[in-house]
Scaffold this motif. Structure first.
Motif, PDB file in Angstrom:
ATOM      1  N   SER A  65       0.830  -1.199   0.000  1.00 14.14           N
ATOM      2  CA  SER A  65       0.000   0.000   0.000  1.00 14.14           C
ATOM      3  C   SER A  65       0.865   1.251   0.000  1.00 14.14           C
ATOM      4  O   SER A  65       0.601   2.209  -0.719  1.00 14.14           O
ATOM      5  N   VAL A  66       1.937   1.259   0.835  1.00 18.10           N
ATOM      6  CA  VAL A  66       2.851   2.386   0.888  1.00 18.10           C
ATOM      7  C   VAL A  66       3.578   2.543  -0.440  1.00 18.10           C
ATOM      8  O   VAL A  66       3.754   3.618  -0.980  1.00 18.10           O
TER       9      VAL A  66
ATOM     10  N   ALA B  63      -3.098  24.585  -3.510  1.00 20.38           N
ATOM     11  CA  ALA B  63      -2.477  23.377  -4.069  1.00 20.38           C
ATOM     12  C   ALA B  63      -2.099  22.406  -2.949  1.00 20.38           C
ATOM     13  O   ALA B  63      -2.380  21.200  -3.035  1.00 20.38           O
ATOM     14  N   GLU B  64      -1.491  22.937  -1.903  1.00 20.96           N
ATOM     15  CA  GLU B  64      -1.100  22.061  -0.794  1.00 20.96           C
ATOM     16  C   GLU B  64      -2.327  21.545  -0.050  1.00 20.96           C
ATOM     17  O   GLU B  64      -2.347  20.396   0.415  1.00 20.96           O
ATOM     18  N   ALA B  65      -3.360  22.378   0.064  1.00 23.84           N
ATOM     19  CA  ALA B  65      -4.587  21.936   0.740  1.00 23.84           C
ATOM     20  C   ALA B  65      -5.185  20.726   0.034  1.00 23.84           C
ATOM     21  O   ALA B  65      -5.616  19.765   0.680  1.00 23.84           O
ATOM     22  N   ARG B  66      -5.200  20.766  -1.303  1.00 29.55           N
ATOM     23  CA  ARG B  66      -5.751  19.628  -2.057  1.00 29.55           C
ATOM     24  C   ARG B  66      -4.845  18.413  -1.928  1.00 29.55           C
ATOM     25  O   ARG B  66      -5.332  17.278  -1.803  1.00 29.55           O
ATOM     26  N   ALA B  67      -3.529  18.628  -1.944  1.00 28.12           N
ATOM     27  CA  ALA B  67      -2.592  17.512  -1.786  1.00 28.12           C
ATOM     28  C   ALA B  67      -2.768  16.841  -0.418  1.00 28.12           C
ATOM     29  O   ALA B  67      -2.720  15.611  -0.306  1.00 28.12           O
ATOM     30  N   LYS B  68      -3.020  17.637   0.608  1.00 30.98           N
ATOM     31  CA  LYS B  68      -3.245  17.079   1.941  1.00 30.98           C
ATOM     32  C   LYS B  68      -4.505  16.218   1.971  1.00 30.98           C
ATOM     33  O   LYS B  68      -4.551  15.192   2.643  1.00 30.98           O
ATOM     34  N   GLU B  69      -5.524  16.652   1.225  1.00 34.03           N
ATOM     35  CA  GLU B  69      -6.763  15.872   1.161  1.00 34.03           C
ATOM     36  C   GLU B  69      -6.535  14.509   0.503  1.00 34.03           C
ATOM     37  O   GLU B  69      -7.253  13.549   0.774  1.00 34.03           O
ATOM     38  N   LEU B  70      -5.517  14.436  -0.358  1.00 34.86           N
ATOM     39  CA  LEU B  70      -5.207  13.183  -1.060  1.00 34.86           C
ATOM     40  C   LEU B  70      -4.051  12.426  -0.405  1.00 34.86           C
ATOM     41  O   LEU B  70      -3.531  11.469  -0.977  1.00 34.86           O
ATOM     42  N   ALA B  71      -3.655  12.833   0.808  1.00 33.65           N
ATOM     43  CA  ALA B  71      -2.437  12.308   1.429  1.00 33.65           C
ATOM     44  C   ALA B  71      -2.479  10.808   1.700  1.00 33.65           C
ATOM     45  O   ALA B  71      -1.436  10.170   1.818  1.00 33.65           O
ATOM     46  N   ASP B  72      -3.674  10.220   1.799  1.00 36.37           N
ATOM     47  CA  ASP B  72      -3.755   8.768   1.994  1.00 36.37           C
ATOM     48  C   ASP B  72      -3.353   8.017   0.729  1.00 36.37           C
ATOM     49  O   ASP B  72      -3.026   6.827   0.790  1.00 36.37           O
ATOM     50  N   GLU B  73      -3.367   8.720  -0.393  1.00 36.53           N
ATOM     51  CA  GLU B  73      -3.087   8.057  -1.669  1.00 36.53           C
ATOM     52  C   GLU B  73      -1.860   8.588  -2.398  1.00 36.53           C
ATOM     53  O   GLU B  73      -1.402   7.985  -3.361  1.00 36.53           O
TER      54      GLU B  73
END
Length: 325
Positions: free
Chosen positions: A37-38, A63-73
């Motif tokens: 997964s990692v 941009a960073e806010a959206r990246a944080k929202e996708l941080a699990d992936e």
């Protein structure tokens, strides 16, 4: 009988040990699954200019806010730079890091070659806002040309088909200024061919807007409207007008969607203050395009966000006290 009992005891022990030994297998499988997964996390790099004014700061923020929202992936890195050379170096760093996709806001000329190098290396590149000559690059931007079209229509609507209009272009911004000016000039030629256009160069900051427009006011006795391409520049323009005590200017346009500028719109009844909404939050769409490409999903090669005109009549609809810009 004792032999039978002994065999039964041994058999029972064997089953227990077998069961205990088997219990470790699922854990190993879970560990391997976690590693997989990692390992499957995609790497996305984000390149943005260092803060030159509020709009640019908001781009990096969103941009960073959206990246944080996708941080699990995804794994991500955000780099900011002050010129093309520094951004090129950071692009190289992201490639070394293993970025599979890069969202770039190349605000300066000279980024075509390094971005093409990344594309040729198999990295997906999504440009934000800026249009450059690189084969295979995706782009997400506002409709720069339409901002100029809307500005021309707005000015003619307010002052008529004749007058003196100052056009504040920003050559250092590349295609952004070129397209906005193109839309404005071509539309004005069609709908008000007798309009007198006076073109001057400035920058997307209120300080430059103030300094440059103070000089323009000194050299022009009669100005009916100002086609400014940016809200920050326009704030400087309005300050220069106020300090000079000029009452001839009827319209000042802008662009970007700045909250401070929105709040100024109803305060001055003598000047129509307009902004072609061009929200920095649309960079989130660029991050989403990068993410889609890495997941083999379809994405538009060019995504254009429509223009919305904001002035004193509708500014309340766009007020947002949570906005960083």
């Amino acid at each position: 009988m004792r032999k039978v009992l002994s065999l039964l005891v041994l058999f029972a022990l064997f089953m227990v040990l077998g069961a205990c030994g088997g219990a470790t297998e699922p854990k190993e499988k879970v560990d391997e699954a976690e590693k997989d997964s990692v390992a499957k996390k995609h790497k996305i790099g984000i390149l943005a200019p260092a803060v030159t004014h509020g709009w640019v700061a908001a781009v990096a923020y969103h941009a960073e806010a959206r990246a944080k929202e996708l941080a699990d992936e995804i794994d991500y890195q955000v780099q900011t730079s002050t010129n093309a050379e520094e951004m090129t170096s950071q692009l190289d760093d992201l490639m070394t890091w293993g970025a599979e996709s890069i969202v770039a806001f190349p605000q300066w000329e000279g980024m075509e070659v390094p971005i093409q190098t990344a594309l040729d290396a198999g990295i997906e590149v999504v440009n934000f806002d800026i249009e450059i000559d690189a084969e295979g690059v995706y782009r997400v931007s506002g409709d720069n040309e339409d901002m100029g079209i809307q500005g021309a229509n707005y000015i003619v609507d307010k002052i008529g088909k004749e007058g003196n209009v100052v056009v504040l272009e920003v050559p250092s911004s590349g295609s952004v200024s070129e397209l906005r000016k193109k839309g404005f000039v071509e539309t004005m030629e069609k709908i008000a061919p007798d309009m007198n256009l006076l073109t001057y160069a400035t920058k997307f900051t209120r300080e430059d807007g103030l300094k440059d427009f103070a000089d323009i006011l000194t050299s022009n006795d009669k100005i009916d409207a100002v086609f400014s391409m940016d809200d920050e520049t326009s704030i400087g323009v309005l300050q220069a007008i106020s300090e000079a005590g000029r009452t001839d200017i009827q319209v000042v346009t802008g662009g970007g969607g700045m909250q401070e500028y929105f709040q100024m719109m109803p305060e001055n009844e003598d000047i129509w203050i307009q902004s072609a909404l061009y929200s920095p939050a649309m960079v989130k769409d660029a991050v989403d395009v990068a993410f889609k490409l890495l997941n083999d999903e379809e994405a538009e090669e060019v995504t254009v966000i429509p223009t919305t005109v904001v002035d004193r009549d509708n500014h309340e609809e766009f007020l947002d006290d949570k906005s960083p810009y």
